[in-house]
Write an enzyme that holds these catalytic residues in place. Structure first.
Site, PDB file in Angstrom:
ATOM      1  N   HIS A  52       0.778  -1.283  -0.020  1.00 46.76           N
ATOM      2  CA  HIS A  52       0.029   0.093  -0.028  1.00 46.76           C
ATOM      3  C   HIS A  52       0.892   1.390  -0.070  1.00 46.76           C
ATOM      4  CE1 HIS A  52      -3.592  -2.282   0.470  1.00 46.76           C
ATOM      5  NE2 HIS A  52      -3.605  -2.345   1.538  1.00 46.76           N
ATOM      6  N   HIS A  69       7.451  -5.220   8.133  1.00 45.28           N
ATOM      7  CA  HIS A  69       6.916  -5.363   9.354  1.00 45.28           C
ATOM      8  C   HIS A  69       6.688  -6.563   9.871  1.00 45.28           C
ATOM      9  CE1 HIS A  69       3.577  -5.221   6.926  1.00 45.28           C
ATOM     10  NE2 HIS A  69       2.987  -5.653   7.626  1.00 45.28           N
ATOM     11  N   CYS A 176       2.645 -10.713  11.641  1.00 45.14           N
ATOM     12  CA  CYS A 176       1.572  -9.741  11.208  1.00 45.14           C
ATOM     13  C   CYS A 176       0.661 -10.720  10.466  1.00 45.14           C
ATOM     14  CB  CYS A 176       2.027  -8.886  10.023  1.00 45.14           C
ATOM     15  SG  CYS A 176       0.654  -7.947   9.413  1.00 45.14           S
TER      16      CYS A 176
HETATM   17  P1  PAD Z   1      -3.895  -9.744  -0.422  1.00 46.06           P
HETATM   18  O1  PAD Z   1      -3.575  -8.837  -1.360  1.00 46.06           O
HETATM   19  O2  PAD Z   1      -2.715 -11.121  -0.383  1.00 46.06           O
HETATM   20  O3  PAD Z   1      -5.277 -10.325  -0.303  1.00 46.06           O
HETATM   21  C1  PAD Z   1      -6.504  -9.590  -0.691  1.00 46.06           C
HETATM   22  C2  PAD Z   1      -7.534 -10.530  -1.546  1.00 46.06           C
HETATM   23  O4  PAD Z   1      -8.405  -9.870  -1.796  1.00 46.06           O
HETATM   24  C3  PAD Z   1      -6.588 -11.191  -2.886  1.00 46.06           C
HETATM   25  O5  PAD Z   1      -6.967 -12.589  -2.912  1.00 46.06           O
HETATM   26  C4  PAD Z   1      -7.820 -10.452  -3.941  1.00 46.06           C
HETATM   27  O6  PAD Z   1      -7.921 -11.345  -4.942  1.00 46.06           O
HETATM   28  C5  PAD Z   1      -9.113 -10.230  -3.150  1.00 46.06           C
HETATM   29  N1  PAD Z   1      -9.821  -9.043  -3.455  1.00 46.06           N
HETATM   30  C6  PAD Z   1      -9.237  -7.905  -4.039  1.00 46.06           C
HETATM   31  N2  PAD Z   1     -10.434  -6.875  -4.222  1.00 46.06           N
HETATM   32  C7  PAD Z   1     -11.583  -7.893  -4.107  1.00 46.06           C
HETATM   33  C8  PAD Z   1     -12.946  -7.490  -4.148  1.00 46.06           C
HETATM   34  N3  PAD Z   1     -13.236  -6.290  -4.602  1.00 46.06           N
HETATM   35  N4  PAD Z   1     -13.833  -8.513  -3.764  1.00 46.06           N
HETATM   36  C9  PAD Z   1     -13.517  -9.762  -3.378  1.00 46.06           C
HETATM   37  N5  PAD Z   1     -12.091 -10.051  -3.337  1.00 46.06           N
HETATM   38  C10 PAD Z   1     -11.239  -9.167  -3.578  1.00 46.06           C
HETATM   39  O7  PAD Z   1      -3.600  -9.320   1.011  1.00 46.06           O
HETATM   40  P2  PAD Z   1      -3.209  -9.523   2.576  1.00 46.06           P
HETATM   41  O8  PAD Z   1      -4.145 -10.845   2.709  1.00 46.06           O
HETATM   42  O9  PAD Z   1      -2.008  -9.393   2.811  1.00 46.06           O
HETATM   43  O10 PAD Z   1      -3.906  -8.248   3.370  1.00 46.06           O
HETATM   44  C11 PAD Z   1      -5.382  -7.993   3.223  1.00 46.06           C
HETATM   45  C12 PAD Z   1      -5.839  -6.616   3.773  1.00 46.06           C
HETATM   46  O11 PAD Z   1      -5.390  -6.592   5.397  1.00 46.06           O
HETATM   47  C13 PAD Z   1      -4.616  -5.468   3.286  1.00 46.06           C
HETATM   48  O12 PAD Z   1      -5.607  -4.388   2.912  1.00 46.06           O
HETATM   49  C14 PAD Z   1      -3.747  -5.395   4.254  1.00 46.06           C
HETATM   50  O13 PAD Z   1      -3.420  -3.991   4.244  1.00 46.06           O
HETATM   51  C15 PAD Z   1      -4.651  -5.563   5.470  1.00 46.06           C
HETATM   52  C16 PAD Z   1      -3.715  -5.746   6.725  1.00 46.06           C
HETATM   53  N6  PAD Z   1      -4.402  -5.452   7.731  1.00 46.06           N
HETATM   54  C17 PAD Z   1      -3.726  -5.811   8.963  1.00 46.06           C
HETATM   55  C18 PAD Z   1      -4.388  -4.979  10.629  1.00 46.06           C
HETATM   56  O14 PAD Z   1      -3.854  -4.987  11.419  1.00 46.06           O
HETATM   57  N7  PAD Z   1      -5.737  -4.943  10.344  1.00 46.06           N
HETATM   58  C19 PAD Z   1      -2.537  -6.505   9.163  1.00 46.06           C
HETATM   59  C20 PAD Z   1      -1.981  -7.026   7.899  1.00 46.06           C
HETATM   60  C21 PAD Z   1      -2.680  -6.571   6.607  1.00 46.06           C
HETATM   61 ZN    ZN Z   2       1.230  -6.866   7.694  1.00 46.36          ZN
END
Ligand code: PAD
Ligand code: ZN
Ligand code: ZN
Length: 376
Positions: A52, A69, A176
């Site tokens: 991001h 991280h 994470c």
């Molecule tokens: P990732 O990109 O591996 O997974 C995202 C998934 O979503 C992929 O499989 C995509 O195909 C799918 N996707 C995208 N758009 C759509 C849609 N419109 N409808 C349905 N599916 C869709 O990411 P990740 O699993 O590493 O992380 C997911 C999110 O969580 C990301 O925004 C990240 O920044 C966030 C996160 N948050 C925290 C926290 O502490 N809250 C920690 C780590 C990651």
């Molecule tokens: Zn993360």
């Protein structure tokens, strides 16, 4: 260690600005000051949250910066006043620190320490300076950690000592992705046995939500993703069904309502898309559904929805790092992993040498990888 007290020259991936590949550089890492710890990173995961920043979606992050991280490493040296860590200890850096003293830390229901750098993105250690320099320029930190470097320095409230037998190339995910998803199910939602869950987004974090729902005893776990290639692994880890919104010509919340007698008990948004957040909320049962936002939306994004959606009893909440109190809970999660209370090795689809970090991000962007673990 022979390097204690000295500046260390080492390899790091510097992010000089958004929308450009990370650049492998030689950097200087200054010794830790009081209440700081210098860590040799052994393994670090490629998480969407780092991407991001690279994509420019988190526009407040200051450059140049060393991202990363999700990692595990070994203490190289400690600053004055650090009593609970010594060189050689295995550790996990904490992107949500735990000072133990602030209003959040003393509240058993919160895990977001006031000393965190998420959203503010000052990009500095607690003394408002950085230990990194490259080509004569000071380089910013990222969310209290900065792990895309052979050596990093963190505040002692942002690092947890873990079990000496922990395999660092696996437990780095406890820093994470795994903990965030798993905790969102077991801590934030508190998924109950026999319940119905929908997980939007089947990346490393969403799949970890599925692992948590399964451990909590959910009877139906429905995975939702635009990429059907993600379904096989989701089912392997516990999803009972998977659906692709592209296969329907009506809103996905209507499909889910039909499948689940008016809506799921728990919905999780694990993408960072505010439209999907509203879909997740709408998919939860009108009188007793709970929705957890896990995905990190772009800096300027806002979420709008009909307030009647929550007036009837739906609950909307969210959590960073799965609600875990980091310093207390990370060592326990590592021990639980060693005791085989859960498994997440299947999340690691790729292993690459650190120099191939940009390839790791490409694999994430094109949907080929779940987690790539980089090692030095
Ligand atoms: P990732 O990109 O591996 O997974 C995202 C998934 O979503 C992929 O499989 C995509 O195909 C799918 N996707 C995208 N758009 C759509 C849609 N419109 N409808 C349905 N599916 C869709 O990411 P990740 O699993 O590493 O992380 C997911 C999110 O969580 C990301 O925004 C990240 O920044 C966030 C996160 N948050 C925290 C926290 O502490 N809250 C920690 C780590 C990651
Ligand atoms: Zn993360
Ligand atoms: Zn605190």
């Amino acid at each position: 260690m022979a390097t204690a007290g000295k500046v260390i020259k080492c390899k790091a991936a510097v992010c000089w600005g958004p929308k450009q590949p990370l650049s492998i550089e030689e950097i200087e890492v200054a010794p830790p000051k009081a209440h700081e710890v210098r860590i040799k990173i052994v393994a670090t995961g490629v998480c969407r949250s780092d991407d991001h920043v690279i994509s420019g979606a988190l526009s407040e992050v200051k450059f140049p910066v060393i991202l990363g991280h999700e990692a595990a490493g070994i203490v190289e040296s400690v600053g004055e006043g650090v009593t609970n860590l010594k060189p050689g200890d295995k550790v996990i850096p904490l992107f949500v620190p735990q000072c133990g003293k602030c209003r959040c830390c003393v509240n058993p229901h919160s895990n977001l320490c006031y000393k965190n750098d998420i959203g503010k993105y000052n990009g500095l250690l607690l003394d408002n300076t950085s230990r990194f320099t490259c080509k004569g320029k000071s380089i910013h930190n990222f969310i209290s950690t900065s792990t895309f470097t052979e050596y990093t320095v963190v505040d002692d409230i942002a690092v947890a000592k873990i079990h000496k037998d922990a395999p660092l190339d696996k437990v780095c995910l406890i820093g994470c992705g795994f903990s965030t998803g798993y905790g969102s199910a077991v801590n934030t939602a508190k998924v109950k046995p026999g319940s119905t869950c929908a997980v939007f987004g089947l990346g490393g974090v969403g799949l970890s939500v599925i692992i948590g729902c399964k451990v909590a005893g959910a009877s139906r776990i429905i995975g939702v993703d635009l990429n059907s290639d993600k379904f096989a692994k989701a089912k392997e880890l516990g999803a009972t069904e998977c659906i692709n919104p592209k296969d329907f010509n009506r809103p996905i919340h209507e499909v889910l309502a039909e499948m689940t007698d008016d809506g799921v008990d728990y919905a999780f948004e694990v993408i960072g898309n505010t439209g999907v957040m509203t879909s997740a909320l709408s998919s939860s049962h009108f009188g007793c559904g709970k929705t957890v936002i896990v995905g990190l939306a772009p800096s300027s994004a806002t979420m709008t929805f009909d307030p009647l959606l929550i007036l009837t009893g739906r609950v909307l909440t969210g959590a960073v790092f799965g609600g875990w109190k980091s310093k207390d809970d990370v060592p326990k999660l590592v021990s639980d992993y060693l005791d085989k209370k859960f498994e997440f090795d299947g999340l690691i689809t790729h292993k690459l040498p650190f120099e191939k970090i940009n390839e790791g991000f490409e694999l994430l962007r094109n949907g080929e990888s779940i987690r790539t673990v980089l090692s030095f």
